[in-house]
Design an enzyme around this catalytic site. Structure first.
Site, mmCIF file in Angstrom:
data_model
loop_
_atom_site.group_PDB
_atom_site.id
_atom_site.type_symbol
_atom_site.label_atom_id
_atom_site.label_comp_id
_atom_site.label_asym_id
_atom_site.label_seq_id
_atom_site.Cartn_x
_atom_site.Cartn_y
_atom_site.Cartn_z
ATOM 1 N N GLU A 25 12.684 -5.797 -9.854
ATOM 2 C CA GLU A 25 11.569 -6.035 -8.938
ATOM 3 C C GLU A 25 10.294 -6.338 -9.718
ATOM 4 O O GLU A 25 9.212 -5.856 -9.386
ATOM 5 C CB GLU A 25 11.371 -4.804 -8.034
ATOM 6 C CG GLU A 25 10.589 -5.110 -6.770
ATOM 7 C CD GLU A 25 10.262 -3.860 -5.975
ATOM 8 O OE1 GLU A 25 9.956 -4.003 -4.793
ATOM 9 O OE2 GLU A 25 10.304 -2.754 -6.538
ATOM 10 N N GLU A 56 11.040 5.647 -0.303
ATOM 11 C CA GLU A 56 10.554 5.259 -1.635
ATOM 12 C C GLU A 56 9.094 5.668 -1.814
ATOM 13 O O GLU A 56 8.213 5.160 -1.105
ATOM 14 C CB GLU A 56 10.671 3.745 -1.834
ATOM 15 C CG GLU A 56 10.178 3.302 -3.203
ATOM 16 C CD GLU A 56 10.120 1.793 -3.374
ATOM 17 O OE1 GLU A 56 10.074 1.336 -4.531
ATOM 18 O OE2 GLU A 56 10.109 1.079 -2.357
#
Length: 282
Positions: free
Chosen positions: A247, A150
């Site tokens: 998130e 990521e």
């Protein structure tokens, strides 16, 4: 796509072990639990079973001094391997099938700017990552776990090994490992100033997991904002399936921040808490 509550950012008003049940009560399909390592794997697994939700994403542990991972950091081989093994043990106990392998801050991060705005990884960092990813991917493959890389934006995590998908995709293409994919976070990409529909299209075929929050303050996605709607429409057009991790940081109680979720489901053409979703990961 299925919606997962990120238990690091959502339900902060509750103790960590109470968060899976709260996510279930609010109708989520699954949960992300990035750092559950303060609890024994059996305890984490029991809380997930009790809530009836699958764990869909783990992170490798932070470094001993709180570093954001060690995969790209030289001279930390033993600590890196220990973190991967701990994460895979947690994955085995909980049935999690996706692991974000955190890279950390190498001595020579990609700080420059190339034509596409993203400097390539320096040779030493790239070579170290490839060696460590080969080892970790073989171990994860035996456990049936996908490894994810990521990019983390340079505003929030300065010095991280990579901060844009364009820096990770060449590595994924070169290694061509079936269990190694990109974790595409719309928040991090937007913080980097990327046009999200284009960035998603460029990463098509390599995305193993997606997360969302609204830049620049990591708030709940604003579906009255045309750019956010366009990004979600582009995501839906990819028809990638999988999970969308929420998130964001709620302003107040998490349950009071979820009004935008039903319009999100409509935009992505999701049924509310479809019982078919996540069945293979329970």
């Amino acid at each position: 796509m299925k919606l997962a509550a990120n238990l690091l950012h959502l339900y902060r008003e509750l103790p960590p072990l109470a968060r899976p049940q709260a996510a279930a009560a609010d109708g989520f399909d699954g949960v992300e639990w990035p750092f559950p390592y303060a609890h024994a794997p059996a305890v984490v697994a029991e809380r997930l079973r009790s809530a009836g939700l699958p764990l869909v994403l783990l992170n490798t542990p932070l470094g001993p001094d709180g570093e954001p991972g060690l995969a790209a950091v030289p001279d930390r081989e033993a600590q890196f391997r220990d973190g991967v093994e701990r994460a895979l043990a947690m994955a085995q106990h909980t049935g999690c099938r996706r692991l974000h392998l955190m890279a950390g801050r190498p001595p020579c991060p990609a700080a420059g700017v190339a034509a596409d705005g993203a400097a390539p990884l320096d040779a030493a960092t790239r070579d170290l990552l490839q060696r460590r990813l080969q080892w970790a991917a073989a171990l994860a493959g035996q456990a049936g776990v996908m490894l994810l890389l990521e990019p983390l934006n340079r505003h929030d995590v300065p010095g991280y090994a990579y901060h844009r998908p364009a820096q990770v995709l060449p590595l994924l293409r070169t290694m061509a490992l079936p269990g190694l994919r990109l974790q595409f976070d719309l928040y991090h990409a937007e913080r980097e100033g990327l046009p999200l529909p284009q960035a998603l299209q460029e990463a098509a075929g390599w995305i193993g997991h997606v997360q969302i929050a609204q830049a620049p303050d990591r708030s709940a996605p604003d579906l009255a904002r045309p750019a956010t709607v366009q990004a979600l429409q582009a995501l839906a057009a990819l028809e990638a399936g999988g999970w969308l991790g929420l998130e964001y940081i709620p302003r107040g109680r998490t349950a009071d921040s979820l009004a935008w979720r039903q319009p999100l489901r409509a935009l992505l053409q999701l049924a509310p808490h479809d019982a078919r979703y996540g069945a293979a990961e329970r």
